[in-house]
Design a protein around this motif. Structure first.
Motif, PDB file in Angstrom:
ATOM      1  N   UNK A  83       0.857  -1.268   0.183  1.00 22.68           N
ATOM      2  CA  UNK A  83       0.061  -0.122  -0.143  1.00 22.68           C
ATOM      3  C   UNK A  83       1.085   1.054  -0.004  1.00 22.68           C
ATOM      4  N   UNK A  84       1.773   1.051   0.979  1.00 22.11           N
ATOM      5  CA  UNK A  84       3.081   2.477   0.792  1.00 22.11           C
ATOM      6  C   UNK A  84       4.044   2.783  -0.566  1.00 22.11           C
ATOM      7  N   UNK A  85       3.497   1.574  -0.937  1.00 24.94           N
ATOM      8  CA  UNK A  85       4.473   2.154  -2.493  1.00 24.94           C
ATOM      9  C   UNK A  85       3.668   2.285  -3.485  1.00 24.94           C
ATOM     10  N   UNK A  86       2.847   2.719  -3.328  1.00 24.04           N
ATOM     11  CA  UNK A  86       1.731   3.217  -4.023  1.00 24.04           C
ATOM     12  C   UNK A  86       1.412   4.922  -3.411  1.00 24.04           C
ATOM     13  N   UNK A  87       1.709   5.166  -2.483  1.00 27.09           N
ATOM     14  CA  UNK A  87       1.501   6.690  -1.663  1.00 27.09           C
ATOM     15  C   UNK A  87       3.168   7.503  -3.621  1.00 27.09           C
ATOM     16  N   UNK A  88       2.847   8.659  -2.956  1.00 25.73           N
ATOM     17  CA  UNK A  88       2.923   9.533  -3.844  1.00 25.73           C
ATOM     18  C   UNK A  88       4.694   9.814  -3.213  1.00 25.73           C
ATOM     19  N   UNK A 121      -6.568  12.157   7.304  1.00 26.89           N
ATOM     20  CA  UNK A 121      -5.013  13.015   6.484  1.00 26.89           C
ATOM     21  C   UNK A 121      -6.112  12.702   5.078  1.00 26.89           C
ATOM     22  N   UNK A 122      -4.803  13.288   4.492  1.00 24.88           N
ATOM     23  CA  UNK A 122      -4.913  13.072   2.634  1.00 24.88           C
ATOM     24  C   UNK A 122      -3.860  12.825   2.298  1.00 24.88           C
ATOM     25  N   UNK A 123      -3.722  12.012   1.371  1.00 20.71           N
ATOM     26  CA  UNK A 123      -2.130  11.963   0.645  1.00 20.71           C
ATOM     27  C   UNK A 123      -2.576  11.535  -0.659  1.00 20.71           C
ATOM     28  N   UNK A 124      -1.587  11.212  -2.201  1.00 19.09           N
ATOM     29  CA  UNK A 124      -1.771  11.200  -2.928  1.00 19.09           C
ATOM     30  C   UNK A 124      -1.516   9.577  -3.046  1.00 19.09           C
ATOM     31  N   UNK A 130      -1.610   5.319 -13.947  1.00 18.64           N
ATOM     32  CA  UNK A 130      -0.098   5.167 -13.890  1.00 18.64           C
ATOM     33  C   UNK A 130      -0.084   7.236 -13.090  1.00 18.64           C
ATOM     34  N   UNK A 131      -1.558   7.769 -12.995  1.00 17.03           N
ATOM     35  CA  UNK A 131      -1.440   9.014 -12.438  1.00 17.03           C
ATOM     36  C   UNK A 131      -1.784   8.892 -11.184  1.00 17.03           C
ATOM     37  N   UNK A 132      -1.934   9.996 -10.777  1.00 17.79           N
ATOM     38  CA  UNK A 132      -2.349  10.091  -8.460  1.00 17.79           C
ATOM     39  C   UNK A 132      -3.369  11.062  -8.360  1.00 17.79           C
ATOM     40  N   UNK A 133      -4.082  10.017  -7.804  1.00 16.99           N
ATOM     41  CA  UNK A 133      -5.253  10.606  -7.521  1.00 16.99           C
ATOM     42  C   UNK A 133      -4.650  11.193  -6.122  1.00 16.99           C
ATOM     43  N   UNK A 134      -5.767  12.133  -5.439  1.00 18.33           N
ATOM     44  CA  UNK A 134      -5.912  12.915  -4.329  1.00 18.33           C
ATOM     45  C   UNK A 134      -6.641  11.632  -2.954  1.00 18.33           C
ATOM     46  N   UNK A 135      -5.734  10.705  -2.089  1.00 18.66           N
ATOM     47  CA  UNK A 135      -7.244  10.192  -1.595  1.00 18.66           C
ATOM     48  C   UNK A 135      -6.969  10.700  -0.005  1.00 18.66           C
ATOM     49  N   UNK A 136      -8.670  10.251   0.460  1.00 17.05           N
ATOM     50  CA  UNK A 136      -8.968  10.712   2.023  1.00 17.05           C
ATOM     51  C   UNK A 136      -8.538   9.377   2.587  1.00 17.05           C
TER      52      UNK A 136
END
Length: 259
Positions: A83-88, A121-124, A130-136
């Motif tokens: 999961x962490x590998x998916x974070x921007x 909190x939020x992060x991408x 393969x783009x990045x979205x903001x997640x809550x």
């Protein structure tokens, strides 16, 4: 894999494990509780998924089917590292700070009742194209051992890219008991911000329906009250939150943890 503990280390391991009053290290395997009751009051305003973390070994279970679909994964993840590998990459420092501040607040002030609190909190995150979205991100402590140390945590991720692409950079620590305490924190600052609007029980009941785009008449039908009453509550909610549209209201309420 750490042979002494069976835990596969990740970037949050040191933060979580540095506080001896947080994570259970029991060798006994306890059954993970049913997550249905935790999801009942959690509003999703976009594509979402959830999973449970076993803090003994950071393995994942009860993984929602949409996780792989949203992120374009061939197989469901089995370890938190995946999961962490998916974070921007640019958001990793913020995630670490937010986790650290959340743990410090809950353990320092509420160590005897950690099941009564959640953080958000939020992060991408990288998605299927393969783009990045903001997640809550919402994290709820759902089980402890006999020493009141955490054994299982439920994480819920909601894609809010369609609502906002700007991260407020704020952490919210929220009580799940009747007192409903909200503590807003900037992880990069020492001072906490607690100015979260206080909505009435009925306003909090109406808020999720507004977020899901229901009309006043539809909300009135669902709650068995008059449309005029709903319109009056809508006006009060906008006034209390100092917003002038549903879109702005939803964005603010996500930042405050009201949704």
């Amino acid at each position: 894999m750490n042979s002494s503990s069976g835990k596969k280390k990740h970037m949050l391991s040191e933060i979580w494990e540095s506080n001896p009053n947080l994570l259970s290290d029991s060798t006994l395997t306890s059954q993970c509780p049913d997550i249905g009751k935790y999801l009942a009051d959690i509003l999703t305003v976009g594509p979402y998924y959830y999973y449970i973390i076993n803090v003994k070994n950071y393995e994942l279970s009860n993984i929602h089917a949409q996780l792989s679909q949203i992120h374009g994964l061939a197989h469901p993840p089995i370890q938190l590292n995946e999961i962490i590998d998916l974070i921007h990459p640019d958001d990793l420092e913020f995630v670490q700070l937010a986790e650290k501040k959340s743990i410090e607040r809950i353990i320092t002030n509420y160590s005897d009742s950690i099941l009564n609190w959640k953080s958000s909190y939020c992060f991408r995150m990288r998605v299927a194209d393969s783009t990045y979205h903001l997640f809550h991100h919402q994290a709820v402590h759902i089980a402890v051992d006999d020493e009141n140390k955490l054994t299982y945590a439920l994480n819920i991720h909601t894609d809010i890219h369609h609502i906002t692409q700007e991260n407020s950079g704020l952490l919210l620590v929220q009580s799940l008991n009747q007192e409903k305490e909200y503590i807003q924190i900037d992880p990069y600052e020492q001072e906490e911000k607690t100015k979260v609007p206080e909505l009435s029980k009925r306003e909090m009941e109406i808020l999720p329906y507004i977020a899901n785009g229901h009309s006043s008449k539809r909300i009135a039908d669902l709650l068995f009250i008059s449309a005029d009453t709903v319109r009056s509550h809508r006006k009060n909610i906008l006034k209390k939150t100092k917003t002038n549209s549903s879109n702005v209201l939803i964005k603010k309420c996500l930042e405050w943890g009201l949704l």
